[in-house]
Design a protein around this motif. Structure first.
Motif, PDB file in Angstrom:
ATOM      1  N   TYR A  83       2.833   5.353   6.699  1.00 49.42           N
ATOM      2  CA  TYR A  83       1.390   5.130   6.697  1.00 49.42           C
ATOM      3  C   TYR A  83       1.056   3.696   6.320  1.00 49.42           C
ATOM      4  N   ALA A  84       1.742   3.156   5.304  1.00 47.37           N
ATOM      5  CA  ALA A  84       1.472   1.786   4.868  1.00 47.37           C
ATOM      6  C   ALA A  84       1.833   0.784   5.953  1.00 47.37           C
ATOM      7  N   GLU A  85       2.953   1.017   6.643  1.00 49.08           N
ATOM      8  CA  GLU A  85       3.348   0.097   7.721  1.00 49.08           C
ATOM      9  C   GLU A  85       2.337   0.122   8.860  1.00 49.08           C
ATOM     10  N   ALA A  86       1.857   1.322   9.207  1.00 49.65           N
ATOM     11  CA  ALA A  86       0.866   1.417  10.280  1.00 49.65           C
ATOM     12  C   ALA A  86      -0.420   0.706   9.899  1.00 49.65           C
ATOM     13  N   ALA A  87      -0.859   0.887   8.648  1.00 45.13           N
ATOM     14  CA  ALA A  87      -2.087   0.229   8.196  1.00 45.13           C
ATOM     15  C   ALA A  87      -1.918  -1.286   8.182  1.00 45.13           C
ATOM     16  N   ALA A  88      -0.752  -1.769   7.723  1.00 46.64           N
ATOM     17  CA  ALA A  88      -0.521  -3.213   7.681  1.00 46.64           C
ATOM     18  C   ALA A  88      -0.458  -3.799   9.097  1.00 46.64           C
ATOM     19  N   ALA A 129       1.821  -5.835   3.213  1.00 42.96           N
ATOM     20  CA  ALA A 129       2.481  -4.544   3.409  1.00 42.96           C
ATOM     21  C   ALA A 129       3.163  -4.072   2.139  1.00 42.96           C
ATOM     22  N   GLU A 130       3.803  -4.982   1.439  1.00 41.93           N
ATOM     23  CA  GLU A 130       4.501  -4.579   0.209  1.00 41.93           C
ATOM     24  C   GLU A 130       3.513  -4.141  -0.868  1.00 41.93           C
ATOM     25  N   ARG A 131       2.397  -4.856  -0.971  1.00 43.37           N
ATOM     26  CA  ARG A 131       1.369  -4.431  -1.936  1.00 43.37           C
ATOM     27  C   ARG A 131       0.828  -3.062  -1.571  1.00 43.37           C
ATOM     28  N   ALA A 132       0.635  -2.813  -0.274  1.00 44.01           N
ATOM     29  CA  ALA A 132       0.137  -1.499   0.154  1.00 44.01           C
ATOM     30  C   ALA A 132       1.135  -0.397  -0.179  1.00 44.01           C
ATOM     31  N   ARG A 133       2.424  -0.691  -0.014  1.00 42.94           N
ATOM     32  CA  ARG A 133       3.445   0.315  -0.353  1.00 42.94           C
ATOM     33  C   ARG A 133       3.426   0.631  -1.841  1.00 42.94           C
ATOM     34  N   ARG A 134       3.330  -0.416  -2.669  1.00 43.36           N
ATOM     35  CA  ARG A 134       3.303  -0.175  -4.116  1.00 43.36           C
ATOM     36  C   ARG A 134       2.072   0.619  -4.522  1.00 43.36           C
ATOM     37  N   GLN A 135       0.933   0.293  -3.954  1.00 46.28           N
ATOM     38  CA  GLN A 135      -0.284   1.035  -4.275  1.00 46.28           C
ATOM     39  C   GLN A 135      -0.173   2.494  -3.834  1.00 46.28           C
ATOM     40  N   ALA A 136       0.447   2.741  -2.676  1.00 42.91           N
ATOM     41  CA  ALA A 136       0.625   4.115  -2.209  1.00 42.91           C
ATOM     42  C   ALA A 136       1.530   4.891  -3.154  1.00 42.91           C
ATOM     43  N   ARG A 137       2.600   4.246  -3.623  1.00 41.95           N
ATOM     44  CA  ARG A 137       3.507   4.933  -4.547  1.00 41.95           C
ATOM     45  C   ARG A 137       2.809   5.226  -5.872  1.00 41.95           C
ATOM     46  N   ARG A 138       1.955   4.313  -6.333  1.00 43.80           N
ATOM     47  CA  ARG A 138       1.222   4.569  -7.582  1.00 43.80           C
ATOM     48  C   ARG A 138       0.283   5.761  -7.431  1.00 43.80           C
ATOM     49  N   ARG A 139      -0.361   5.861  -6.261  1.00 48.02           N
ATOM     50  CA  ARG A 139      -1.236   7.020  -6.042  1.00 48.02           C
ATOM     51  C   ARG A 139      -0.439   8.316  -6.063  1.00 48.02           C
ATOM     52  N   LEU A 140       0.730   8.305  -5.495  1.00 48.46           N
ATOM     53  CA  LEU A 140       1.553   9.515  -5.490  1.00 48.46           C
ATOM     54  C   LEU A 140       1.971   9.907  -6.906  1.00 48.46           C
ATOM     55  N   ASP A 159      12.304   7.364  -9.901  1.00 49.01           N
ATOM     56  CA  ASP A 159      10.986   7.694  -9.359  1.00 49.01           C
ATOM     57  C   ASP A 159      10.867   9.206  -9.161  1.00 49.01           C
ATOM     58  N   PRO A 160       9.827   9.851  -9.759  1.00 44.82           N
ATOM     59  CA  PRO A 160       9.683  11.303  -9.582  1.00 44.82           C
ATOM     60  C   PRO A 160       9.187  11.709  -8.205  1.00 44.82           C
ATOM     61  N   ILE A 161       8.770  10.753  -7.377  1.00 43.42           N
ATOM     62  CA  ILE A 161       8.264  11.078  -6.053  1.00 43.42           C
ATOM     63  C   ILE A 161       9.427  11.450  -5.141  1.00 43.42           C
ATOM     64  N   SER A 162       9.259  12.484  -4.370  1.00 37.60           N
ATOM     65  CA  SER A 162      10.315  12.925  -3.456  1.00 37.60           C
ATOM     66  C   SER A 162      10.519  11.910  -2.335  1.00 37.60           C
ATOM     67  N   ASP A 163      11.716  11.925  -1.761  1.00 40.47           N
ATOM     68  CA  ASP A 163      12.025  10.992  -0.673  1.00 40.47           C
ATOM     69  C   ASP A 163      11.143  11.246   0.545  1.00 40.47           C
ATOM     70  N   GLU A 164      10.816  12.522   0.815  1.00 43.41           N
ATOM     71  CA  GLU A 164       9.965  12.835   1.962  1.00 43.41           C
ATOM     72  C   GLU A 164       8.574  12.239   1.796  1.00 43.41           C
ATOM     73  N   ALA A 165       8.015  12.380   0.583  1.00 42.11           N
ATOM     74  CA  ALA A 165       6.685  11.823   0.331  1.00 42.11           C
ATOM     75  C   ALA A 165       6.711  10.302   0.422  1.00 42.11           C
ATOM     76  N   LEU A 166       7.776   9.692  -0.100  1.00 41.99           N
ATOM     77  CA  LEU A 166       7.895   8.236  -0.009  1.00 41.99           C
ATOM     78  C   LEU A 166       7.980   7.778   1.435  1.00 41.99           C
ATOM     79  N   GLN A 167       8.728   8.512   2.272  1.00 39.81           N
ATOM     80  CA  GLN A 167       8.857   8.142   3.670  1.00 39.81           C
ATOM     81  C   GLN A 167       7.521   8.249   4.388  1.00 39.81           C
ATOM     82  N   GLU A 168       6.767   9.300   4.108  1.00 38.37           N
ATOM     83  CA  GLU A 168       5.455   9.448   4.734  1.00 38.37           C
ATOM     84  C   GLU A 168       4.520   8.303   4.344  1.00 38.37           C
ATOM     85  N   GLU A 169       4.497   7.977   3.061  1.00 41.87           N
ATOM     86  CA  GLU A 169       3.645   6.874   2.616  1.00 41.87           C
ATOM     87  C   GLU A 169       4.119   5.547   3.176  1.00 41.87           C
ATOM     88  N   GLU A 170       5.431   5.386   3.324  1.00 38.46           N
ATOM     89  CA  GLU A 170       5.971   4.153   3.910  1.00 38.46           C
ATOM     90  C   GLU A 170       5.486   3.984   5.349  1.00 38.46           C
TER      91      GLU A 170
END
Length: 375
Positions: free
Chosen positions: A102-107, A182-193, A89-100
């Motif tokens: 955010y997705a958990e809070a939204a779920a 929650a898992e679908r939200a995480r995948r969608q967030a990673r796709r946006r990144l 995955d080309p996304i950095s770990d920091e960006a993934l953690q932030e999106e994670e």
């Protein structure tokens, strides 16, 4: 004499004047010639530029058609490969953690709203609805709440394979639904990144996606769904299987998805446990493909596994032919495809050594007469 001298001088001046005029005319004629050549050259260049612009327009149109036809599919394929670990995955770990986070809070917020709405409903109505649901389908995924590959429609209803298996192990329905969302939200967030320009995705498009060891194994294997082959054959569930059982796994993976197969017996206990351990991974691949609107087959046939295992154990051709609904040609095709996959497994260095060793021995067990007699 003086008159003659004056006449001669005037004559010479007149000649000089005429010569100068002639020279000016010649110079003007040369400039006109140069101008005419320049005009012709400019017209020729204009014509060439016009043709080049027409070619550019045609190429841009073709490129636009290719992008419209293939780019979204390419993005979906890359997303699946990244989610399954075949691509780094080309996304950095920091960006993934932030999106994670955010997705958990939204779920959690969504689940809280859902629980609040359910609490406001009538208690009696809720009890009746609960009793009706339990009586209709007390075990939605079969005995023990386990997912079955024969019920592919469960994927469209629950949306996430991990939630389906988690729900069958004693968890409540609300928690399973929350996990799936929650898992679908995480995948969608990673796709946006990865792809959204607003998230920096346009910069990452120029990066080269590196293959992981799993991705290298998938790139080496050949079949209807190389990703599923790589995931299944790299699984630790194959550890401890003998050559006959590895042959059964290979047969289960390369069966014909368009032809139903029946067998009078099932696989051996060890092979059956291995196929059960592979089912969650198969369900996860099918779930990702379903979200991406892709239909690559994810084969895992217990009947074919039992048939190939029996053949590798030493059953006769007549016995195997009488144990299944397949015709002789179809049986031979399944065995040859199994042997080809086993040969690929033995050559794939990214697979575990125990799997390669067992595959090498299994290929010799499957390739015996009358299979070897076929051209």
């Amino acid at each position: 004499d003086a008159q003659q001298v004056d006449d001669a001088v005037r004559f010479l001046d007149d000649q000089r004047t005429r010569i100068a005029g002639t020279r000016r005319e010649i110079a003007e004629m040369k400039s006109f010639s140069y101008l005419r050549r320049a005009v012709k050259l400019a017209a020729r260049q204009t014509s060439k530029l016009k043709k080049l612009e027409e070619r550019i327009a045609r190429v841009e149109t073709r490129v636009g058609e290719y992008v419209a036809a293939g780019w979204p599919e390419f993005i979906r394929v890359v997303d699946i490969l990244v989610e399954e670990g075949a691509l780094v995955d080309p996304i950095s770990d920091e960006a993934l953690q932030e999106e994670e986070e955010y997705a958990e809070a939204a779920a959690e917020e969504k689940a809280a709203k859902k629980l609040a709405a359910a609490a406001g409903a009538s208690a009696g109505s809720a009890a009746n609805d609960s009793s009706e649901w339990e009586s209709d389908d007390p075990a939605p995924f079969g005995p023990g709440g386990r997912f079955s590959l024969e019920r592919l429609e469960d994927l469209s209803e629950y949306g996430d394979a991990a939630s389906m298996f988690g729900g069958g192990n004693g968890g409540d329905g609300e928690r399973s639904s929350y996990d799936a969302a929650a898992e679908r939200a995480r995948r969608q967030a990673r796709r946006r990144l990865r792809w959204d320009e607003a998230e920096g995705g346009s910069e990452r498009m120029d990066e080269t996606l590196a293959l992981s060891p799993l991705g290298q194994a998938c790139a080496t294997l050949r079949g209807e769904n190389e990703l599923w082959l790589g995931i299944a054959l790299s699984s630790p569930a194959l550890k401890g299987l003998d050559a006959q059982q590895v042959a059964g796994v290979a047969g289960a993976l390369c069966c014909d998805s368009n032809r139903p197969v029946s067998c009078d017996y099932g696989p051996s206990p060890s092979l059956a446990r291995t196929l059960e351990d592979l089912e969650p991974e198969a369900a996860e691949v099918m779930s990702l493909q379903f979200e991406a609107a892709m239909d690559s087959p994810v084969n895992l046939s217990r009947s074919v596994a039992a048939l190939v295992e029996s053949w590798a154990t030493g059953s006769t051709w007549d016995q195997v032919r009488s144990d299944t609904n397949l015709e002789e040609g179809d049986i031979a095709r399944v065995f040859r495809r199994t042997a080809e996959l086993l040969a690929q497994m033995a050559r794939t260095r990214e697979l575990p050594e125990y799997t390669r060793t067992s595959a090498r021995a299994a290929a010799k067990l499957v390739l015996r007469p009358p299979i070897t007699d076929l051209s």
